[in-house]
Design a protein around this motif. Structure first.
Motif, PDB file in Angstrom:
ATOM      1  N   LYS A 176       0.645  -1.482   0.169  1.00 34.24           N
ATOM      2  CA  LYS A 176       0.203  -0.265  -0.096  1.00 34.24           C
ATOM      3  C   LYS A 176       0.735   1.630   0.174  1.00 34.24           C
ATOM      4  O   LYS A 176       0.482   1.972  -1.779  1.00 34.24           O
ATOM      5  N   ILE A 177       1.763   1.286   1.005  1.00 38.24           N
ATOM      6  CA  ILE A 177       1.948   3.027   1.478  1.00 38.24           C
ATOM      7  C   ILE A 177       3.485   2.922   0.636  1.00 38.24           C
ATOM      8  O   ILE A 177       3.728   4.243  -0.464  1.00 38.24           O
ATOM      9  N   CYS A 178       3.812   2.547   0.247  1.00 37.25           N
ATOM     10  CA  CYS A 178       5.575   2.357   0.245  1.00 37.25           C
ATOM     11  C   CYS A 178       5.715   1.442  -2.256  1.00 37.25           C
ATOM     12  O   CYS A 178       5.895   1.740  -2.460  1.00 37.25           O
ATOM     13  N   LYS A 179       3.198   1.635  -2.846  1.00 33.50           N
ATOM     14  CA  LYS A 179       3.802   1.417  -3.973  1.00 33.50           C
ATOM     15  C   LYS A 179       3.173   2.550  -4.280  1.00 33.50           C
ATOM     16  O   LYS A 179       3.022   2.774  -5.168  1.00 33.50           O
ATOM     17  N   LEU A 180       3.062   3.877  -3.195  1.00 31.55           N
ATOM     18  CA  LEU A 180       2.223   5.262  -3.693  1.00 31.55           C
ATOM     19  C   LEU A 180       3.093   6.040  -4.240  1.00 31.55           C
ATOM     20  O   LEU A 180       5.021   5.994  -4.303  1.00 31.55           O
ATOM     21  N   LYS A 181       2.990   6.394  -5.711  1.00 31.95           N
ATOM     22  CA  LYS A 181       3.999   7.390  -6.170  1.00 31.95           C
ATOM     23  C   LYS A 181       3.444   9.458  -5.611  1.00 31.95           C
ATOM     24  O   LYS A 181       2.198   9.408  -5.891  1.00 31.95           O
ATOM     25  N   ILE A 182       4.116  10.156  -5.562  1.00 35.45           N
ATOM     26  CA  ILE A 182       4.218  11.440  -5.295  1.00 35.45           C
ATOM     27  C   ILE A 182       3.365  12.058  -5.678  1.00 35.45           C
ATOM     28  O   ILE A 182       3.327  13.540  -6.065  1.00 35.45           O
ATOM     29  N   SER A 183       4.103  11.696  -7.073  1.00 32.36           N
ATOM     30  CA  SER A 183       2.937  12.330  -8.922  1.00 32.36           C
ATOM     31  C   SER A 183       1.504  12.242  -8.375  1.00 32.36           C
ATOM     32  O   SER A 183       1.079  13.460  -9.041  1.00 32.36           O
ATOM     33  N   SER A 184       1.182  11.538  -7.723  1.00 33.38           N
ATOM     34  CA  SER A 184      -0.486  11.771  -7.263  1.00 33.38           C
ATOM     35  C   SER A 184      -1.034  12.025  -6.668  1.00 33.38           C
ATOM     36  O   SER A 184      -2.092  11.961  -5.994  1.00 33.38           O
ATOM     37  N   PHE A 185      -0.186  12.790  -5.497  1.00 35.22           N
ATOM     38  CA  PHE A 185      -0.455  13.794  -4.072  1.00 35.22           C
ATOM     39  C   PHE A 185       0.055  15.176  -5.536  1.00 35.22           C
ATOM     40  O   PHE A 185       0.662  15.490  -4.961  1.00 35.22           O
ATOM     41  N   PRO A 186      -1.551  16.296  -4.813  1.00 37.18           N
ATOM     42  CA  PRO A 186      -1.320  17.513  -5.756  1.00 37.18           C
ATOM     43  C   PRO A 186       0.208  18.135  -4.895  1.00 37.18           C
ATOM     44  O   PRO A 186       0.775  19.007  -4.949  1.00 37.18           O
TER      45      PRO A 186
ATOM     46  N   PHE B 104      22.478  -4.751 -14.535  1.00 36.86           N
ATOM     47  CA  PHE B 104      22.390  -4.536 -16.026  1.00 36.86           C
ATOM     48  C   PHE B 104      21.768  -4.671 -17.061  1.00 36.86           C
ATOM     49  O   PHE B 104      21.860  -5.364 -17.444  1.00 36.86           O
ATOM     50  N   SER B 105      21.202  -6.063 -16.831  1.00 33.21           N
ATOM     51  CA  SER B 105      20.402  -7.201 -17.270  1.00 33.21           C
ATOM     52  C   SER B 105      19.135  -6.056 -17.146  1.00 33.21           C
ATOM     53  O   SER B 105      17.714  -6.499 -18.495  1.00 33.21           O
ATOM     54  N   VAL B 106      18.501  -5.574 -16.241  1.00 34.62           N
ATOM     55  CA  VAL B 106      17.262  -4.694 -16.792  1.00 34.62           C
ATOM     56  C   VAL B 106      16.871  -3.547 -17.650  1.00 34.62           C
ATOM     57  O   VAL B 106      18.555  -2.396 -16.927  1.00 34.62           O
ATOM     58  N   LYS B 107      16.212  -3.303 -17.921  1.00 33.07           N
ATOM     59  CA  LYS B 107      16.307  -1.984 -19.266  1.00 33.07           C
ATOM     60  C   LYS B 107      15.436  -1.218 -18.389  1.00 33.07           C
ATOM     61  O   LYS B 107      14.459  -0.939 -17.813  1.00 33.07           O
ATOM     62  N   SER B 108      15.894  -0.333 -18.793  1.00 34.40           N
ATOM     63  CA  SER B 108      16.223   1.592 -17.866  1.00 34.40           C
ATOM     64  C   SER B 108      14.641   2.087 -19.112  1.00 34.40           C
ATOM     65  O   SER B 108      14.236   1.278 -19.974  1.00 34.40           O
ATOM     66  N   ASP B 109      13.602   2.741 -18.658  1.00 34.32           N
ATOM     67  CA  ASP B 109      12.225   2.966 -19.265  1.00 34.32           C
ATOM     68  C   ASP B 109      13.693   4.726 -19.925  1.00 34.32           C
ATOM     69  O   ASP B 109      13.478   5.398 -19.835  1.00 34.32           O
ATOM     70  N   SER B 110      12.900   3.886 -21.647  1.00 32.88           N
ATOM     71  CA  SER B 110      13.410   5.221 -22.769  1.00 32.88           C
ATOM     72  C   SER B 110      12.492   5.990 -22.890  1.00 32.88           C
ATOM     73  O   SER B 110      12.434   7.092 -23.511  1.00 32.88           O
ATOM     74  N   HIS B 111      11.442   5.806 -22.230  1.00 33.80           N
ATOM     75  CA  HIS B 111      10.243   6.703 -22.632  1.00 33.80           C
ATOM     76  C   HIS B 111       9.667   8.242 -21.842  1.00 33.80           C
ATOM     77  O   HIS B 111       8.877   8.644 -21.851  1.00 33.80           O
ATOM     78  N   VAL B 112      10.631   7.869 -21.174  1.00 32.31           N
ATOM     79  CA  VAL B 112      10.533   8.884 -19.861  1.00 32.31           C
ATOM     80  C   VAL B 112      11.618  10.012 -19.902  1.00 32.31           C
ATOM     81  O   VAL B 112      12.801   9.990 -21.225  1.00 32.31           O
ATOM     82  N   VAL B 113      11.618  11.414 -19.665  1.00 32.41           N
ATOM     83  CA  VAL B 113      12.629  12.607 -20.502  1.00 32.41           C
ATOM     84  C   VAL B 113      13.835  12.475 -19.323  1.00 32.41           C
ATOM     85  O   VAL B 113      14.773  12.445 -19.996  1.00 32.41           O
ATOM     86  N   THR B 114      13.066  12.456 -18.154  1.00 37.42           N
ATOM     87  CA  THR B 114      14.702  12.418 -17.098  1.00 37.42           C
ATOM     88  C   THR B 114      14.122  11.060 -16.359  1.00 37.42           C
ATOM     89  O   THR B 114      13.366  10.733 -16.231  1.00 37.42           O
ATOM     90  N   LYS B 115      15.161  11.327 -16.061  1.00 37.82           N
ATOM     91  CA  LYS B 115      15.263   9.811 -14.719  1.00 37.82           C
ATOM     92  C   LYS B 115      14.923  10.142 -13.301  1.00 37.82           C
ATOM     93  O   LYS B 115      14.235   8.946 -12.863  1.00 37.82           O
ATOM     94  N   THR B 116      14.496  11.516 -13.397  1.00 40.21           N
ATOM     95  CA  THR B 116      13.897  11.641 -12.322  1.00 40.21           C
ATOM     96  C   THR B 116      12.484  11.116 -12.326  1.00 40.21           C
ATOM     97  O   THR B 116      11.071  10.787 -11.353  1.00 40.21           O
ATOM     98  N   GLU B 117      11.302  11.139 -13.364  1.00 35.23           N
ATOM     99  CA  GLU B 117      10.523  11.344 -14.088  1.00 35.23           C
ATOM    100  C   GLU B 117      10.650   9.738 -13.647  1.00 35.23           C
ATOM    101  O   GLU B 117       9.379   9.314 -13.078  1.00 35.23           O
ATOM    102  N   SER B 118      11.681   8.706 -14.060  1.00 30.99           N
ATOM    103  CA  SER B 118      11.037   7.052 -13.846  1.00 30.99           C
ATOM    104  C   SER B 118      10.696   6.439 -12.632  1.00 30.99           C
ATOM    105  O   SER B 118      10.149   6.303 -12.612  1.00 30.99           O
ATOM    106  N   ILE B 119      11.680   7.664 -11.470  1.00 27.73           N
ATOM    107  CA  ILE B 119      11.166   6.450 -10.717  1.00 27.73           C
ATOM    108  C   ILE B 119      10.009   7.327  -9.498  1.00 27.73           C
ATOM    109  O   ILE B 119       9.627   6.691  -8.822  1.00 27.73           O
ATOM    110  N   ARG B 120      10.080   8.182 -10.385  1.00 34.45           N
ATOM    111  CA  ARG B 120       8.315   8.810  -9.691  1.00 34.45           C
ATOM    112  C   ARG B 120       7.194   8.067 -10.249  1.00 34.45           C
ATOM    113  O   ARG B 120       5.689   8.704 -10.305  1.00 34.45           O
TER     114      ARG B 120
END
Length: 302
Positions: free
Chosen positions: A156-166, A286-302
């Motif tokens: 629950k808590i640790c799967k929340l994304k702060i982008s969903s909190f205005p 190094f086997s996990v592929k990063s998300d190339s659809h986001v502009v910055t790494k900060t966006e990918s982790i949030r």
């Protein structure tokens, strides 16, 4: 003759009076002798009293202990029932993404995580003691509460994304370092796999809530120290699952934080098994592929 007899008695009387005058009483010695006799008498009385009351006294002590134990278990049972209700309310709160949880702030969320982590460790230890003794009737309720706290943290808590909190703002570098240090401290004290998993989920959540964690030198140093401690210290309670979860949920950030410490650990680890674990983590890193659809790494982790 009468005069002669009186004169003859005078020397004896004089000698007796001289003997009486030679006897002197030492008050200090007399007092100490009386005290010694008094102590001896008291000691004998106490000894005789305890010899006759040992069985009754033992029964009384045992009765008091059992009464206290029953009272403690009753209070503990009531407390667990209240905590189960509170966890149910928290589940309802975090199950509604469009509800009042939108008013939460980042520091409030992490302020909820840390007390739950600490109490979960305490509850896990109490449950283990209850199982060992086999005399606690609240084992089932404790296990239910433990499972709910685990689910509340990891699902629950640790799967929340702060982008969903205005109103939620990313943590500052100092704030992120403070929470990360406390979470790593709890991970170092974890006694079971589930507690370690909860700590790793909390660490991932903390890094996800941070502002530019990849550029934070204190965070980089803290995680490098954690890798070194896990791989070289025999007494460390850190587990590889801490880094597994980090790599799984934040692959881009994990490459920035863990690549160099893990490479060093492949040489410095204290056993062949840990060296193999380091190579496994590097391979996974190094086997996990990063998300190339986001502009910055900060966006990918949030």
């Amino acid at each position: 003759k009468a005069v002669d007899m009186e004169d003859a008695d005078d020397p004896n009387e004089k000698q007796e009076s001289d003997d009486d005058s030679d006897i002197e009483l030492d008050h200090t010695k007399l007092q100490s002798m009386l005290e010694e006799d008094s102590d001896a008498d008291i000691g004998e009385d106490i000894l005789e009293h305890h010899e006759g009351a040992d069985a009754a006294l033992a029964k009384l002590i045992k009765l008091k202990q059992e009464t206290r134990k029953v009272g403690r278990q009753a209070r503990e049972k009531i407390e667990i029932e209240h905590q189960l209700r509170c966890t149910f309310l928290l589940e309802l709160l975090f199950n509604r993404p469009d509800g009042c949880n939108r008013i939460f702030k980042t520091d409030v969320l992490l302020g909820i995580v840390l007390p739950i982590l600490k109490y979960r460790k305490k509850l896990e230890r109490s449950l283990a003691k209850s199982i060992d003794s086999g005399a606690d009737s609240s084992e089932g309720r404790k296990q239910a509460l433990l499972d709910r706290l685990t689910m509340l943290l990891t699902q629950k808590i640790c799967k929340l994304k702060i982008s969903s909190f205005p109103f939620a703002e990313p943590l500052s570098e100092e704030g992120a370092m403070e929470y990360a240090t406390k979470i790593l401290a709890e991970a170092r004290r974890a006694e079971g796999k589930q507690q370690a998993s909860c700590c790793s989920s909390a660490l991932v959540f903390c890094l996800r809530c941070s502002h530019d964690p990849a550029g934070s030198k204190p965070l980089t140093s803290a995680l490098a120290d954690a890798v070194a401690e896990w791989s070289t210290k025999r007494t460390s309670k850190l587990q590889a699952s801490l880094f597994d979860d980090f790599i799984l949920h934040l692959p881009d950030l994990a490459q920035a934080f863990l690549a160099e410490p893990l490479s060093k650990a492949t040489q410095d680890a204290r056993s062949a098994f840990l060296k193999c674990e380091c190579f496994r983590l590097i391979t996974q890193l190094f086997s996990v592929k990063s998300d190339s659809h986001v502009v910055t790494k900060t966006e990918s982790i949030r």
